[in-house]
Structures are given as structure tokens and as C-alpha cells.
Motif scaffolding. Structure first.
Motif: not given
Ligand SMILES: [Cu+2]
Length: 578
Positions: A248-249, A273-275, A298-299, A567-570
Motif C-alpha cells: 500500500r506504500g 508514497a514510497v513503494r 499512506s493508507a 479521514a478515509d471515509a471523506g
């Protein structure tokens, strides 16, 4: 009654009114006379009771009542106006009032749906859509029950329905907020000084011990929490972040540390994001002393929950006495850290740095000694007085430093009733202790500003978000969800006022990146204690917070709820400098 409980009471009464009208309508259609009359009486009372709750909410603030006054109140009036007189005429055949009762049920239910799905701000589209729904449902019910509506009523219904569909669907194409630039040209002072502290953090999947059980985690350097980063004021930190295998980075956000914007670690805003296989080097000067923490952004909901976080402590100089960090976290349902017992000689000064790295509030209670709250969110308080038998509530992301001189007898720190740190056995029950109100603790100081250059209001709520690929029940700010919330634009040097209103049923721990905000007031009462410079604060249901800050750190900054699932949900927007 608090505004939070009023919001709940109003919702319960609205549900009761809707259910009773609809039930009454169904009972009269089935010729169950006593049941129909009983339910109608309940419905009538509940509908009238809403006049009280809606008025009280409007007095607490227009944000809490807008759609209730503009849409629910007229529809409720129509419900009572249509059903009431017909009931009073006590018809011989109870079936004659079925359609009026059903109409009242549709009217109150559609108003309720407007509150639950649309919320604040109220809009003409939502109102018309609600009315159209009521008309359509009433006409269909009338047909089904053999009551023939007049031609004029049918035509009026059609017109309202078409208008509502047009304006209602217009709601879904409200002009979107301008996109947040990924690359911006803000002048950011890149630290060129030679680093004095170098650390490498490698993110990867791991199995770690969580209070006695081996669990799957995402870890920095194989440990949860990640390595504790410590520095002395003036140090230049250089942290190399590597990603071994987190698909997910990852990134590093220095929570509460007001670093230059390009070091803030927010993927899609300040960096990519750092992959897996990549790295990113962070460099900043440690010029704020205090208790902080770092975590992936990230995520971030799943990333932090799985363990990608650690402590950052910056000390003003050498340490005297005992300095203990207590980062509390829930990993795979297990509480961290594991309980720790340490012998401490009497009169040794102790500082407990409490850090809440979860997404919900924790309650901390220090038993066996008087103590002071020396700092909150890394900033020293002014004139903190001794406290005893008092608990503190730390919001998601927040930090409290508790200080005391070790007594000869044991002390213990409890988190939600569980001992996490102690100097010996303590059996005190702390559940009933009062909770400290930080707005009334310590010594006040004059406000640094007398005027505001920019003011913003953030109304936190839930609502149906139809703008993405799939509809979702989002956590919203001013009726919109990320990425459609308009950014807040300020100029360098502006003094900015935020009014944050929570009209939802859950706590929202608010977190602005890159700046500490000064708390001015909560629910209209000015902050009376030490100046409180916070980066994380709980806005509880029904609360209204006023906070201010000077725009002195240019860039694009995330401004979001630190319940990371929200935060993820908007519930994320951005503050940007023009
Ligand atoms: Cu929230």
C-alpha cells in the motif's frame, strides 16, 4: 441537556413519529380502529414534541437545525394539518383516514431521511426531492387503497416531482473543489546543514509480540512501535525511510511537528508514497521540544493500525530524573504497551509522556501521587497546578506529559482501567475519578491577536456521497467528502479562525498539519486556563470549538479527522497558501 443529547433525542423522536404515523396508516387500512387511533395519538404527540427539540437545536446553533427548520418542520406541519382534522372528525369507517395518516408518515420519514442522508447545509434540491417523494408515495398509496385523487392534485404532484428530480440530481454535480496540486512552487527552506542524527526506518510486514501473543503487523525495523527517535533542540534529523514490502506504500508524517511542507509526509499532497523497493529521505531541524510521534500517512487507517508508528521526543537539554514514554496502541485487538514495572527511588522527578496512537480517545489515570500536566501536544502549559485522583482524556493523536516527584509508595498509570506502568503494586480503582478539563487548567494569558484575517466554519456530519464510483455513507465536512471539500486558502501571515461544529453522533479528533492551533472557546465559553496550543483535539457530538492560528508555514496541509477511518471515509480537506 447538552446539544449532543438533544441531537440524539431529536433523532429518536423523529423515528418514533415516522413509525407511528406509518403504523397508524397501515392499521387504519386494515380497519384496526383502536390500534390506528392509538398510534395516531402517539404520532401526533411525537410530531409536536419535535417543535421543542428543533427549537432547542436552533438555539444551540443554526448548523444543528438548518434542514430541520427548513424541511422537517414544514413537512411535520403538513402532516399534522392533513391528518389531525380528519382524525378529530372521528370517521365511522377508520379506513377513510388511512391515506392522510400515510401521508403524514411519508412526510415525517422523508424529512428524517434528509437529516440522515443529506444533513448540513440544507438545500432547495433536498427539500423538493423530499416533497416529491411524499407526493409520489401518497398518490400510489391512494390508488392502492382505492381513494381517487383529483386531477389537479395529480398534476401538482407531477410538477413537484419533476422539479425535485432536476434540482435534486443537481446536488450530485455541485462544482467540485479545485484539485490539490501534487507539485507546488512554495518556497520551502530545505535544510542544508549537516545532519546530527541519522536514522533509517525500514517498513515491512512482520510478526511481533503484542502483550503476549504473536500477531501479524506492519513494522518499522521489525518492531511495533518503531524505534523511538530522540533528539535535542537544535539537532538536524535525517531519517531515511525504506519500504521493503508494504504494497500500500508508506510515508512518514511527523504528527504535531510543524516541519517544512515538503517533509510532512502526506502522499498525493507533499510527496509520492514510497513503494516497495523505494526510499525517501526526510530532513528537518528539531526546533520544538516536546512529545510527538511519527506514523505512515499512506493508507493511514490500516497502516497505523497495523503498527507503522513510533515515538519522537525532542528534549531541551540533558534529562534530569526519569523520562518515560508510554505510546498506547491497539494491535490486532491487543493493547500496547505491555505492563511495565520499574523501581524508582523516592523524590526522583518523573516525566510520563503519554501518547495516544489509536483512532479513538483513551482515558488515563495516574494513581498513588499528585501530579501536574506539564505539556499537551508538545507545548508546555502555563502555571499547571497539582492534581490528584483526576483522570485525563487524550484524543486520537494527542499527547500529555505528566510530571511528579516519585513518592516513597508505589504509583501506577492506568489506561482505560489497565495498568501500563507502575513502580509497585497499586490497587486503586480509578473509574469514578473526575476528568480534567484542559480548557480550565493552569494560568491564563492574553490572546495574542485582536483580529482575524480569515474565518472558516467546518460542520462535521455524515451524508450520502454520490460523487465517487460507488455511493458511500461518508463522513463529511460542510456536506462534502474528500476530495470534494473546498480547500481553505490563506495568505502567509494571516491570523485564521476555525469554527468546528460536530452535528454527528460520533467524536471527531481534529488534526491540522503544519500548525498548532490556539483554543479560544468551546460551546461559547472562552478557554479560561493556560493557553492551549493543540494539534489534536476531540470535538464531541454537539460541540462547537473556536480555534485560531497564524499562517506561518507555507504549503499545502492536510486538515482532517484523526479517527483515520473517518479521514478515509471523506473527512479530509486541505489548507493551502495563496
Ligand atoms: Cu472523525
Amino acid at each position: 441537556m447538552t446539544t449532543g443529547s438533544l441531537l440524539v433525542a431529536d433523532l429518536v423522536i423523529a423515528v418514533l413519529a415516522s413509525a407511528a404515523w406509518l403504523g397508524g396508516g397501515a392499521a387504519s387500512a386494515a380497519r384496526r380502529r383502536p390500534l390506528a387511533l392509538g398510534l395516531a395519538a402517539v404520532a401526533l404527540l411525537a410530531t409536536l414534541a419535535r417543535a421543542i427539540t428543533i427549537t432547542a437545536l436552533a438555539r444551540a446553533g443554526w448548523w444543528f437545525a438548518a434542514e430541520k427548520v427548513l424541511i422537517a418542520a414544514p413537512l411535520s406541519l403538513a402532516a399534522v394539518g392533513v391528518a389531525g382534522p380528519r382524525l378529530l372528525r372521528a370517521p365511522g369507517d377508520i379506513r377513510a383516514v388511512a391515506v392522510p395518516l400515510l401521508f403524514a408518515g411519508y412526510a415525517t420519514s422523508s424529512a428524517l431521511l434528509v437529516t440522515i442522508l443529506h444533513g448540513y447545509p440544507a438545500s432547495a434540491g433536498a427539500g423538493l426531492l423530499a416533497v416529491a417523494g411524499v407526493v409520489a408515495a401518497t398518490v400510489i398509496s391512494g390508488r392502492a387503497l382505492g381513494a381517487r385523487p383529483s386531477r389537479t392534485v395529480s398534476r401538482a404532484a407531477l410538477v413537484v416531482a419533476v422539479a425535485a428530480l432536476l434540482t435534486g440530481t443537481g446536488l450530485t454535480v455541485v462544482p467540485a473543489a479545485p484539485p490539490v496540486p501534487h507539485d507546488h512552487g512554495y518556497p520551502v527552506a530545505r535544510i542544508s546543514d549537516e545532519p546530527t542524527r541519522r536514522v533509517t526506518l525500514t517498513a515491512g510486514t512482520a510478526r511481533v509480540d503484542a502483550s503476549g501473543r504473536n500477531v501479524a503487523a506492519w513494522a518499522f525495523n521489525g518492531q511495533v512501535p518503531g524505534p523511538e527517535l530522540t533528539a535535542t533542540v537544535g539537532d538536524v534529523l535525517e531519517v531515511t525511510l525504506r519500504n521493503r514490502d508494504i504494497e500500500r506504500g508508506v510515508s512518514l508524517h511527523w504528527h504535531g511537528y510543524d516541519v517544512p511542507n515538503d517533509q510532512d509526509g502526506v502522499p498525493g499532497v507533499t510527496q509520492a508514497a514510497v513503494r516497495p523497493g523505494q526510499e525517501f529521505v526526510y530532513r528537518f531541524r528539531a526546533d520544538q521540544a516536546g512529545t510527538y510521534w511519527y506514523h505512515t500517512h499512506s493508507a493511514s487507517d490500516v497502516g497505523v493500525r497495523m503498527g507503522l508508528y513510533g515515538v519522537l521526543v525532542v528534549r531541551p537539554g540533558s534529562v534530569t530524573g526519569l523520562d518515560v514514554t508510554v505510546p498506547v496502541h491497539t494491535l490486532a485487538g491487543r493493547p500496547l504497551p505491555a505492563p511495565r514495572v520499574e523501581q524508582v527511588a523516592a523524590r526522583v522527578p518523573v516525566r510520563l509522556r503519554l501518547i495516544n496512537t489509536d483512532s479513538t480517545t483513551h482515558r488515563y489515570a495516574l494513581a498513588g501521587t499528585a501530579f501536574r500536566v506539564a505539556a499537551i501536544d508538545g507545548v508546555d502549559l502555563r502555571g499547571p497546578t497539582p492534581l490528584a485522583d483526576t483522570a485525563v482524556l487524550i484524543p486520537a493523536g494527542g499527547r500529555y506529559d505528566l510530571v511528579f516527584d516519585a513518592p516513597a509508595t508505589p504509583v501506577a498509570l492506568f489506561v482505560d482501567g489497565r495498568a501500563v506502568y507502575s513502580t509497585g503494586p497499586v490497587s486503586t480503582v480509578t473509574d469514578a475519578w473526575p476528568v480534567l478539563d484542559p480548557l480550565a487548567y493552569g494560568e491564563s494569558a492574553p490572546m495574542p491577536w485582536s483580529r482575524f484575517d480569515k474565518t472558516f466554519t467546518l460542520v462535521l456530519d455524515r451524508g450520502l456521497d454520490l460523487r465517487g464510483l460507488l455511493p458511500r455513507y461518508a463522513h463529511t465536512v460542510n456536506g462534502a467528502a474528500d476530495p470534494d471539500i473546498a480547500p481553505q486558502v490563506v495568505r502567509l501571515g494571516d491570523v485564521v479562525l476555525f469554527t468546528i461544529v460536530n452535528r454527528s453522533q460520533t467524536v471527531h479528533p481534529w488534526h491540522l498539519h503544519g500548525h498548532h492551533v490556539l483554543v479560544l472557546a468551546r460551546d461559547g465559553s472562552p478557554a479560561a486556563g493556560s493557553p492551549l496550543w493543540l494539534d489534536s483535539f476531540d470535538v464531541r457530538p454537539g460541540e462547537v470549538w473556536k480555534v485560531a492560528f497564524r499562517a506561518d508555514n507555507p504549503g499545502v496541509w492536510a486538515n482532517h479527522c484523526h479517527n483515520l477511518a473517518h479521514a478515509d471515509a471523506g473527512m479530509t480537506l486541505h489548507l493551502m497558501y495563496s
